[in-house]
Motif scaffolding. Structure first.
Motif, PDB file in Angstrom:
ATOM      1  N   TYR A 172       7.838   9.981   4.944  1.00 31.63           N
ATOM      2  CA  TYR A 172       8.750  10.017   3.802  1.00 31.63           C
ATOM      3  C   TYR A 172      10.154  10.329   4.314  1.00 31.63           C
ATOM      4  O   TYR A 172      10.331  11.019   5.316  1.00 31.63           O
ATOM      5  N   GLN A 211      13.954  11.931   3.078  1.00 34.09           N
ATOM      6  CA  GLN A 211      14.664  12.697   2.054  1.00 34.09           C
ATOM      7  C   GLN A 211      16.153  12.683   2.371  1.00 34.09           C
ATOM      8  O   GLN A 211      16.606  13.299   3.337  1.00 34.09           O
ATOM      9  N   GLU A 227      20.114  16.128  -1.131  1.00 34.88           N
ATOM     10  CA  GLU A 227      20.097  16.392  -2.571  1.00 34.88           C
ATOM     11  C   GLU A 227      19.216  15.401  -3.345  1.00 34.88           C
ATOM     12  O   GLU A 227      19.429  15.193  -4.541  1.00 34.88           O
ATOM     13  N   GLU A 228      18.264  14.787  -2.690  1.00 33.46           N
ATOM     14  CA  GLU A 228      17.357  13.866  -3.377  1.00 33.46           C
ATOM     15  C   GLU A 228      15.902  14.242  -3.102  1.00 33.46           C
ATOM     16  O   GLU A 228      15.606  15.075  -2.243  1.00 33.46           O
ATOM     17  N   GLY A 229      14.997  13.607  -3.855  1.00 31.26           N
ATOM     18  CA  GLY A 229      13.577  13.794  -3.597  1.00 31.26           C
ATOM     19  C   GLY A 229      13.130  12.935  -2.427  1.00 31.26           C
ATOM     20  O   GLY A 229      13.862  12.118  -1.896  1.00 31.26           O
ATOM     21  N   LEU A 230      11.875  13.148  -2.016  1.00 31.06           N
ATOM     22  CA  LEU A 230      11.324  12.375  -0.905  1.00 31.06           C
ATOM     23  C   LEU A 230      10.975  10.969  -1.381  1.00 31.06           C
ATOM     24  O   LEU A 230      10.466  10.779  -2.490  1.00 31.06           O
ATOM     25  N   PHE A 284       8.814   7.507  -0.229  1.00 30.90           N
ATOM     26  CA  PHE A 284       7.780   6.982   0.642  1.00 30.90           C
ATOM     27  C   PHE A 284       8.332   5.868   1.538  1.00 30.90           C
ATOM     28  O   PHE A 284       9.097   5.014   1.087  1.00 30.90           O
ATOM     29  N   ALA A 338      16.395  13.877   6.251  1.00 28.94           N
ATOM     30  CA  ALA A 338      15.216  14.590   6.747  1.00 28.94           C
ATOM     31  C   ALA A 338      14.020  13.648   6.623  1.00 28.94           C
ATOM     32  O   ALA A 338      13.827  13.028   5.572  1.00 28.94           O
ATOM     33  N   PHE A 348       9.979  13.360   6.774  1.00 25.72           N
ATOM     34  CA  PHE A 348       8.770  14.164   6.688  1.00 25.72           C
ATOM     35  C   PHE A 348       7.546  13.302   6.961  1.00 25.72           C
ATOM     36  O   PHE A 348       7.453  12.153   6.524  1.00 25.72           O
ATOM     37  N   PHE A 380       2.027  18.447   4.559  1.00 31.74           N
ATOM     38  CA  PHE A 380       3.307  18.051   5.131  1.00 31.74           C
ATOM     39  C   PHE A 380       3.660  18.864   6.377  1.00 31.74           C
ATOM     40  O   PHE A 380       3.344  20.055   6.475  1.00 31.74           O
ATOM     41  N   GLY A 381       4.360  18.186   7.290  1.00 33.05           N
ATOM     42  CA  GLY A 381       5.007  18.878   8.393  1.00 33.05           C
ATOM     43  C   GLY A 381       6.328  19.464   7.931  1.00 33.05           C
ATOM     44  O   GLY A 381       6.712  19.326   6.768  1.00 33.05           O
ATOM     45  N   ASP A 382       7.028  20.126   8.860  1.00 30.28           N
ATOM     46  CA  ASP A 382       8.286  20.776   8.519  1.00 30.28           C
ATOM     47  C   ASP A 382       9.469  19.813   8.528  1.00 30.28           C
ATOM     48  O   ASP A 382      10.590  20.214   8.207  1.00 30.28           O
ATOM     49  N   ARG A 410      15.112  16.701  10.981  1.00 32.77           N
ATOM     50  CA  ARG A 410      16.427  16.419  10.402  1.00 32.77           C
ATOM     51  C   ARG A 410      17.216  15.584  11.383  1.00 32.77           C
ATOM     52  O   ARG A 410      17.534  16.034  12.483  1.00 32.77           O
ATOM     53  N   GLN A 469      10.417  23.281   4.316  1.00 34.03           N
ATOM     54  CA  GLN A 469       8.989  22.932   4.286  1.00 34.03           C
ATOM     55  C   GLN A 469       8.632  22.374   2.923  1.00 34.03           C
ATOM     56  O   GLN A 469       9.293  22.668   1.929  1.00 34.03           O
ATOM     57  N   PHE A 527       9.750  19.997  -6.678  1.00 31.30           N
ATOM     58  CA  PHE A 527       9.587  18.568  -6.874  1.00 31.30           C
ATOM     59  C   PHE A 527       8.270  18.283  -7.581  1.00 31.30           C
ATOM     60  O   PHE A 527       7.218  18.789  -7.201  1.00 31.30           O
ATOM     61  N   PHE A 586       7.977  10.935  -5.888  1.00 28.69           N
ATOM     62  CA  PHE A 586       8.611  12.210  -6.209  1.00 28.69           C
ATOM     63  C   PHE A 586       9.729  12.049  -7.232  1.00 28.69           C
ATOM     64  O   PHE A 586      10.416  11.022  -7.280  1.00 28.69           O
ATOM     65  N   GLY A 587       9.926  13.109  -8.020  1.00 33.61           N
ATOM     66  CA  GLY A 587      11.116  13.215  -8.846  1.00 33.61           C
ATOM     67  C   GLY A 587      12.288  13.673  -7.993  1.00 33.61           C
ATOM     68  O   GLY A 587      12.143  13.954  -6.794  1.00 33.61           O
ATOM     69  N   GLY A 588      13.453  13.778  -8.627  1.00 34.49           N
ATOM     70  CA  GLY A 588      14.664  14.122  -7.900  1.00 34.49           C
ATOM     71  C   GLY A 588      14.823  15.604  -7.598  1.00 34.49           C
ATOM     72  O   GLY A 588      15.712  15.989  -6.840  1.00 34.49           O
TER      73      GLY A 588
END
Lengths: 115, 117
Positions: A35, A37, A40-43, A45, A89, A91, A106-108, A111, B44, B91, B107-109
């Motif tokens: 994934y 990221q 300021e956004e979601g992950l 796919f 980032a 993931f 998930f891993g850490d 970046r 994380q 999220f 995912f959502g934002g």
């Protein structure tokens, strides 16, 4: 039992260079997901792999990005000729099988910063 | 394609109080899974709670519970007795229950939760 291991944790590249991100799934897990990221956004796919197979790459950009999960060793996400917009980032997540009722661990994250 | 929407970019709660984070989703599927993930400053991704769509009972994990309204396609997260360590990005995520239907999480934002001492 070690969790999902990603390395490096931070990666700095100049524009035009290649970036290689590694992911070792949890022991016993043979399914890997990547994934991305953006700030300021979601992950979002990118790609889903099993050992030696790409199952779903519908989220991968058409150019410069590739992923593999060899029989031995970690999964690799490779970005060629990086550009500033690749800064994000990244993931990795793993699961023992691909069944939807199994949670993804998930891993850490790595970046990636592009200078 | 499924979409997940979190309409609250930021929320704030007083320590020990209760806060509810909103999430709505859009899908044509009848069977799926919903998740809440927490992302602290360390970045994380920590699974907080999950809900199977075929279960009517709302999931609960200690101080975290959900209000799942399938008809309304709503999946809110309630955090009770908020603690300073709850401060993070939260999220909401969707996953199809159809085997081999991509298996990815959508995912959502995100909602940034701040906890005031």
């Amino acid at each position: 039992n070690a969790g999902v291991m990603q390395n490096p944790r931070h990666l700095v590249r100049r524009r035009g260079q290649e970036a290689r991100l590694r992911c070792s799934p949890m022991k016993g897990h043979s399914h890997v997901y990547w994934y991305r990221q953006l700030p300021e956004e979601g992950l979002k796919f990118m790609v889903y792999l099993q050992k030696e197979n790409i199952i779903d790459e519908s989220g991968m950009p058409k150019e410069r990005f590739s992923a593999e999960f060899p029989k031995e060793g970690p999964s690799i996400l490779r970005i060629q000729q990086v550009v500033r917009g690749d800064s994000a980032a990244y993931f990795c997540a793993s699961s023992p099988m691909g069944h939807p009722n199994q949670p993804q661990h998930f891993g850490d994250g790595t970046r990636l910063s592009i200078l | 394609a499924q979409t997940v929407t979190q309409s609250q970019p930021e929320m704030s709660v007083q320590e020990a109080e209760t806060v509810t984070l909103s999430c709505t989703y859009d899908t044509s599927e009848s069977d799926y899974y919903l998740f809440w993930y927490k992302q602290p400053p360390s970045r994380q991704m920590i699974l907080v709670i999950r809900q199977e769509a075929y279960k009517q009972q709302n999931a609960t994990e200690n101080r975290f519970s959900v209000n799942f309204q399938k008809a309304a396609k709503s999946f809110s997260l309630k955090i009770s007795d908020s603690q300073l360590g709850d401060a993070a990005m939260y999220f909401c995520a969707y996953r199809s229950a159809v085997n081999n239907a991509g298996n990815m999480l959508t995912f959502g934002g995100g909602t940034r939760l701040m906890v005031k001492p």
